[in-house]
Design a protein around this motif. Structure first.
Motif, PDB file in Angstrom:
ATOM      1  N   ALA A  58      -5.929  45.789 -55.375  1.00 42.94           N
ATOM      2  CA  ALA A  58      -5.837  46.714 -56.502  1.00 42.94           C
ATOM      3  C   ALA A  58      -6.775  47.661 -56.513  1.00 42.94           C
ATOM      4  O   ALA A  58      -7.920  47.696 -55.939  1.00 42.94           O
ATOM      5  N   GLU A  59      -6.306  48.715 -56.768  1.00 40.92           N
ATOM      6  CA  GLU A  59      -7.275  50.121 -56.852  1.00 40.92           C
ATOM      7  C   GLU A  59      -7.386  50.177 -58.432  1.00 40.92           C
ATOM      8  O   GLU A  59      -7.339  49.368 -59.395  1.00 40.92           O
ATOM      9  N   GLY A  60      -8.444  51.122 -58.737  1.00 41.07           N
ATOM     10  CA  GLY A  60      -9.091  51.389 -60.085  1.00 41.07           C
ATOM     11  C   GLY A  60     -10.485  51.395 -60.162  1.00 41.07           C
ATOM     12  O   GLY A  60     -11.208  51.782 -59.249  1.00 41.07           O
ATOM     13  N   LEU A  61     -10.937  51.011 -61.323  1.00 36.56           N
ATOM     14  CA  LEU A  61     -12.355  51.031 -61.410  1.00 36.56           C
ATOM     15  C   LEU A  61     -13.055  49.583 -62.257  1.00 36.56           C
ATOM     16  O   LEU A  61     -12.157  49.107 -63.125  1.00 36.56           O
ATOM     17  N   ILE A  62     -14.020  49.185 -61.858  1.00 38.51           N
ATOM     18  CA  ILE A  62     -14.856  48.141 -62.544  1.00 38.51           C
ATOM     19  C   ILE A  62     -15.813  48.967 -63.639  1.00 38.51           C
ATOM     20  O   ILE A  62     -16.525  50.165 -63.188  1.00 38.51           O
ATOM     21  N   GLY A  63     -15.948  48.697 -65.061  1.00 35.64           N
ATOM     22  CA  GLY A  63     -16.857  49.224 -65.897  1.00 35.64           C
ATOM     23  C   GLY A  63     -17.558  48.150 -66.340  1.00 35.64           C
ATOM     24  O   GLY A  63     -17.318  47.394 -66.734  1.00 35.64           O
TER      25      GLY A  63
END
Length: 308
Positions: A58-63
């Motif tokens: 999966a792609e995206g971001l960890i915040g």
């Protein structure tokens, strides 16, 4: 009898580092069961792999966001890595982290939380409509202490507070907050690098420990070790295992002599001015545990053109 495919053999080989023929035999001996095949190889002494690693897809971001005695870490997924570089998506991730810091780690509560004239779920839907990719708040975790700090670390940061991996760690102490903050960040970096599974042996899943014990015992039986020796050997083996997967027993990456994390924290109490207790941590790596669908591009092209 399960059909053993080339993809299965490849996956087992990548997981264990064992030769192709041994991987094929392991799968055949265990009716295609991947986890059992890993154990079979370990019992033969061919692999040291403790578990199958989930393929990051999966792609995206960890915040990650902290505020004194509390902190949160979240994962927001998108379809492509390109979206992670989109300013609107980055702003969405930071906003969701701020909401999670207020309402807690329950994903449903975060989605339902009000944001302006809408909700977090509504903001995600708006971003989907604008950017043109599916997005989802996959998970969230929170930590809080009565006294002390919750520290964070983002690895491979794309923007401040968001990247490909995020860690939060809680330190309970009445000591100096600034010194605790420095120590907390160092511990968060350590956790990012070593991926501990629990704070100490008591925090490990009993089933995982049972499986580890069983694998070691069977391995030594196959080597012809007498039963009265196996239990002692296994106990020593478990001590080594705990040093690999339990935070307090791991060798601290910031100490040249390999001092254990628990001892390093104890030694830091003098500078902090009070006892320190690590009460918990969370480490999120983007997409861990999500299987990415693979596709045969040539087959897709052929299908699109009506060919067989």
């Amino acid at each position: 009898m399960a059909t053993i495919t080339a993809a299965m053999v490849k996956e087992l080989r990548e997981t264990t580092g064992v030769g192709m023929m041994d991987c094929k035999q392991a799968l055949a001996e265990n009716d295609g069961n991947m986890e059992a095949a890993v154990d079979w190889l370990r019992k033969k002494g061919l692999s040291k792999a403790a578990k199958k690693a989930g393929r990051v897809a999966a792609e995206g971001l960890i915040g990650a966001l902290t505020d004194g005695t509390k902190g949160v870490v979240i994962e927001v997924n998108s379809e492509t890595d390109f979206v992670a570089r989109n300013e609107q998506f980055q702003g969405l991730v930071k906003m969701i982290a701020q909401v999670a810091l207020k309402v807690g780690a329950d994903v449903d509560k975060i989605n339902a939380a009000p944001v302006g004239s809408s909700t977090v779920a509504g903001a995600i839907s708006d971003a989907i409509a604008t950017i043109g990719e599916n997005m989802t708040l996959r998970r969230a975790a929170a930590l809080e202490v009565t006294q002390g700090v919750v520290a964070s670390y983002i690895h491979n940061a794309v923007i401040d507070g968001a990247g490909k991996m995020g860690v939060i760690v809680a330190l309970e102490s009445t000591g100096k907050a600034d010194e605790l903050g420095v120590l907390g960040r160092q511990l968060a970096m350590h956790i990012a690098a070593t991926n501990p599974q629990a704070l100490d042996p008591a925090g490990l899943d009993p089933e995982v420990v049972r499986r580890e014990r069983e694998v070691m015992a069977d391995k030594y039986r196959q080597q012809g070790k007498p039963e009265n020796m196996i239990e002692k050997i296994v106990e020593n083996g478990l001590k080594t295992y705990y040093k690999e997967v339990c935070l307090l027993e791991q060798a601290y990456i910031h100490d040249e002599k390999g001092k254990a994390v628990g001892q390093a924290v104890k030694d830091a109490e003098g500078k902090v001015g009070a006892p320190i207790k690590i009460t918990g941590f969370f480490r999120y790596a983007l997409g861990e545990g999500i299987e990415k669908q693979t596709s045969d591009f040539a087959a897709e092209v052929a299908a699109a053109s009506g060919q067989k």
